[in-house]
Write a protein that holds these residues in place. Structure first.
Motif, PDB file in Angstrom:
ATOM      1  N   LEU A   1     -58.157  93.534 -53.722  1.00  0.00           N
ATOM      2  CA  LEU A   1     -57.382  93.625 -52.428  1.00  0.00           C
ATOM      3  C   LEU A   1     -57.821  94.495 -51.369  1.00  0.00           C
ATOM      4  CD1 LEU A   1     -53.573  93.673 -54.084  1.00  0.00           C
ATOM      5  CD2 LEU A   1     -55.042  91.797 -53.509  1.00  0.00           C
ATOM      6  N   ILE A   2     -58.844  95.528 -52.072  1.00  0.00           N
ATOM      7  CA  ILE A   2     -59.437  96.509 -51.047  1.00  0.00           C
ATOM      8  C   ILE A   2     -60.522  95.604 -50.306  1.00  0.00           C
ATOM      9  CG2 ILE A   2     -61.127  98.298 -50.831  1.00  0.00           C
ATOM     10  CD1 ILE A   2     -59.585  99.744 -53.301  1.00  0.00           C
ATOM     11  N   ALA A   3     -61.044  94.718 -51.023  1.00  0.00           N
ATOM     12  CA  ALA A   3     -62.110  93.716 -50.239  1.00  0.00           C
ATOM     13  C   ALA A   3     -61.556  92.841 -49.403  1.00  0.00           C
ATOM     14  CB  ALA A   3     -62.892  93.174 -51.335  1.00  0.00           C
ATOM     15  N   ARG A   4     -60.220  92.668 -49.413  1.00  0.00           N
ATOM     16  CA  ARG A   4     -59.572  91.671 -48.334  1.00  0.00           C
ATOM     17  C   ARG A   4     -59.362  92.333 -47.153  1.00  0.00           C
ATOM     18  NH1 ARG A   4     -57.399  86.958 -50.138  1.00  0.00           N
ATOM     19  NH2 ARG A   4     -55.477  87.123 -48.865  1.00  0.00           N
ATOM     20  N   SER A   5     -58.664  91.496 -46.066  1.00  0.00           N
ATOM     21  CA  SER A   5     -58.570  91.820 -44.784  1.00  0.00           C
ATOM     22  C   SER A   5     -57.068  91.666 -44.294  1.00  0.00           C
ATOM     23  CB  SER A   5     -59.477  91.475 -43.674  1.00  0.00           C
ATOM     24  OG  SER A   5     -59.085  89.898 -43.564  1.00  0.00           O
ATOM     25  N   ASP A   6     -56.198  92.053 -45.303  1.00  0.00           N
ATOM     26  CA  ASP A   6     -54.656  91.817 -45.206  1.00  0.00           C
ATOM     27  C   ASP A   6     -54.112  92.733 -43.917  1.00  0.00           C
ATOM     28  OD1 ASP A   6     -54.179  89.335 -46.841  1.00  0.00           O
ATOM     29  OD2 ASP A   6     -55.043  90.917 -48.437  1.00  0.00           O
ATOM     30  N   ARG A   7     -53.139  92.470 -43.200  1.00  0.00           N
ATOM     31  CA  ARG A   7     -52.670  93.312 -42.358  1.00  0.00           C
ATOM     32  C   ARG A   7     -51.493  94.088 -42.777  1.00  0.00           C
ATOM     33  NH1 ARG A   7     -48.050  92.378 -39.318  1.00  0.00           N
ATOM     34  NH2 ARG A   7     -48.145  90.052 -40.149  1.00  0.00           N
ATOM     35  N   ILE A   8     -50.378  93.515 -43.744  1.00  0.00           N
ATOM     36  CA  ILE A   8     -49.627  94.059 -44.100  1.00  0.00           C
ATOM     37  C   ILE A   8     -48.941  93.510 -45.588  1.00  0.00           C
ATOM     38  CG2 ILE A   8     -47.884  92.416 -43.167  1.00  0.00           C
ATOM     39  CD1 ILE A   8     -45.978  94.791 -42.546  1.00  0.00           C
TER      40      ILE A   8
ATOM     41  N   ASP B   1     -51.911  86.960 -41.870  1.00  0.00           N
ATOM     42  CA  ASP B   1     -52.713  88.118 -42.508  1.00  0.00           C
ATOM     43  C   ASP B   1     -51.805  88.845 -43.208  1.00  0.00           C
ATOM     44  OD1 ASP B   1     -55.419  87.110 -42.068  1.00  0.00           O
ATOM     45  OD2 ASP B   1     -55.148  88.165 -39.944  1.00  0.00           O
ATOM     46  N   ALA B   2     -50.579  88.366 -43.905  1.00  0.00           N
ATOM     47  CA  ALA B   2     -49.634  89.102 -44.697  1.00  0.00           C
ATOM     48  C   ALA B   2     -49.881  88.638 -46.066  1.00  0.00           C
ATOM     49  CB  ALA B   2     -48.252  88.814 -44.027  1.00  0.00           C
ATOM     50  N   LEU B   3     -49.654  89.662 -47.035  1.00  0.00           N
ATOM     51  CA  LEU B   3     -49.594  89.466 -48.384  1.00  0.00           C
ATOM     52  C   LEU B   3     -48.442  89.797 -49.175  1.00  0.00           C
ATOM     53  CD1 LEU B   3     -52.030  88.821 -50.605  1.00  0.00           C
ATOM     54  CD2 LEU B   3     -51.769  91.061 -51.156  1.00  0.00           C
ATOM     55  N   PHE B   4     -47.867  88.906 -49.912  1.00  0.00           N
ATOM     56  CA  PHE B   4     -46.780  89.197 -51.055  1.00  0.00           C
ATOM     57  C   PHE B   4     -47.239  89.597 -52.122  1.00  0.00           C
ATOM     58  CE2 PHE B   4     -45.492  86.124 -47.571  1.00  0.00           C
ATOM     59  CZ  PHE B   4     -44.518  86.353 -47.038  1.00  0.00           C
TER      60      PHE B   4
ATOM     61  N   GLN C   1     -55.113  98.524 -46.924  1.00  0.00           N
ATOM     62  CA  GLN C   1     -56.352  98.808 -47.835  1.00  0.00           C
ATOM     63  C   GLN C   1     -56.457 100.283 -48.031  1.00  0.00           C
ATOM     64  OE1 GLN C   1     -56.379  96.832 -44.867  1.00  0.00           O
ATOM     65  NE2 GLN C   1     -56.747  95.072 -46.137  1.00  0.00           N
ATOM     66  N   ARG C   2     -55.738 101.138 -47.074  1.00  0.00           N
ATOM     67  CA  ARG C   2     -56.024 102.621 -47.388  1.00  0.00           C
ATOM     68  C   ARG C   2     -55.007 103.029 -48.358  1.00  0.00           C
ATOM     69  NH1 ARG C   2     -54.393 106.668 -42.498  1.00  0.00           N
ATOM     70  NH2 ARG C   2     -52.185 105.955 -43.084  1.00  0.00           N
ATOM     71  N   PHE C   3     -54.086 102.327 -48.463  1.00  0.00           N
ATOM     72  CA  PHE C   3     -52.901 102.654 -49.576  1.00  0.00           C
ATOM     73  C   PHE C   3     -53.388 101.987 -51.032  1.00  0.00           C
ATOM     74  CE2 PHE C   3     -49.098 101.287 -52.099  1.00  0.00           C
ATOM     75  CZ  PHE C   3     -48.100 102.320 -51.656  1.00  0.00           C
ATOM     76  N   VAL C   4     -54.035 100.909 -51.073  1.00  0.00           N
ATOM     77  CA  VAL C   4     -54.539 100.611 -52.049  1.00  0.00           C
ATOM     78  C   VAL C   4     -55.768 101.545 -52.629  1.00  0.00           C
ATOM     79  CG1 VAL C   4     -55.697  98.570 -53.538  1.00  0.00           C
ATOM     80  CG2 VAL C   4     -53.670  98.279 -51.898  1.00  0.00           C
TER      81      VAL C   4
END
Length: 284
Positions: A190-197, A157-160, A210-213
């Motif tokens: 991206l907000i709608a996704r559940s990426d961890r980092i 669940d990481a996103l580059f 999510q908070r950052f975006v």
């Protein structure tokens, strides 16, 4: 997460390592971060600028392991030029974003497009590249550029996040290819996704993405409101708007700020909220 050190291979998590290119600037922060994904065989994300020091550091980090894919988030010159040389050294195919050649009249040399980029395969949204124990999925995120992709590491669940979301600064959206409406839609995606980092191409990892975006999207909406308030006072030219909106900004970054203000104004014009009057803009 710590800041990267130029040329060193730093393990971020078991399947992810990064190597920082030697190209720091007011626009790239400490430089472009190239990521190696995998343990037994590898994908290389954003190979970076064609610098002898960087190719040497990458080959040392690869350490004779098979490279299955060289993956580019977009084709600005601080991201993709090393792809061809790395392909020659490793035999890996170049995959990821579509080629894009456009005369960019933006303020920074590193934002120009890489005319040498020649992918073996272009990834559509949702397309995947796999290796031993890892899967990378393309996530289309136009806005910074029309061909921008992020890559999701499915197993962890990481996103580059490339330049779409950076760990140190907001993203420059520079017309004609940069598109503020598309950028905001990609943030919502991206907000709608559940990426961890997130692992961005510049700056530290983003650990509460999510908070950052959501904060980034709110910042853009705040800039839009600033523009509309300025135009309510009468016609305005972009350089004067930047002086009022970006108090204390490093003068070297004024050109980039002007491009982002222009991107907002084009979006507002498309929504029939503002119009041009010579070199000035005014409320509709």
């Amino acid at each position: 997460m710590t800041h990267a050190s130029t040329g060193q291979c730093e393990l971020m998590e078991p399947l992810v390592a990064r190597v920082l290119a030697p190209n720091p600037s007011p626009y790239t922060y400490t430089g472009t971060q190239t990521y190696l994904v995998g343990a037994q065989d590898l994908a290389v994300i954003d190979p970076g600028p064609d610098e002898p020091e960087h190719i040497g550091a990458l080959l040392a980090a690869i350490d004779d392991r098979p490279v299955l894919a060289i993956m580019c988030t977009h084709t600005h010159r601080d991201h993709s030029p090393l792809a061809a040389r790395l392909k020659a050294e490793t035999g890996a195919e170049i995959v990821g974003c579509a080629p894009l050649v456009l005369d960019d009249h933006g303020p920074r040399a590193d934002a120009a497009f890489d005319r040498s980029y020649a992918p073996d395969r272009v990834l559509a949204d949702g397309a995947r590249v796999t290796g031993e124990g890892w899967t990378l999925e393309a996530v289309a995120t136009p806005g910074h550029t029309s061909n921008h992709l992020c890559f999701a590491l499915v197993e962890t669940d990481a996103l580059f996040s490339g330049d779409h979301v950076m760990g140190w600064s907001t993203t420059v959206v520079s017309p004609p290819d940069g598109d503020m409406a598309a950028y905001m839609q990609s943030l919502d995606k991206l907000i709608a996704r559940s990426d961890r980092i997130y692992y961005p191409a510049h700056g530290p990892a983003v650990e509460k993405p999510q908070r950052f975006v959501r904060h980034m999207a709110g910042h853009r909406r705040q800039r839009e409101r600033q523009i509309l308030r300025l135009l309510e006072k009468g016609p305005q030219e972009i350089p004067a708007m930047v002086e009022r909106m970006y108090v204390g900004l490093d003068p070297r970054l004024h050109g980039a700020a002007e491009r982002s203000v222009l991107a907002h104004l084009i979006d507002l014009r498309n929504r029939e909220l503002v119009l041009t009057e010579g070199d000035a803009w005014r409320s509709r």
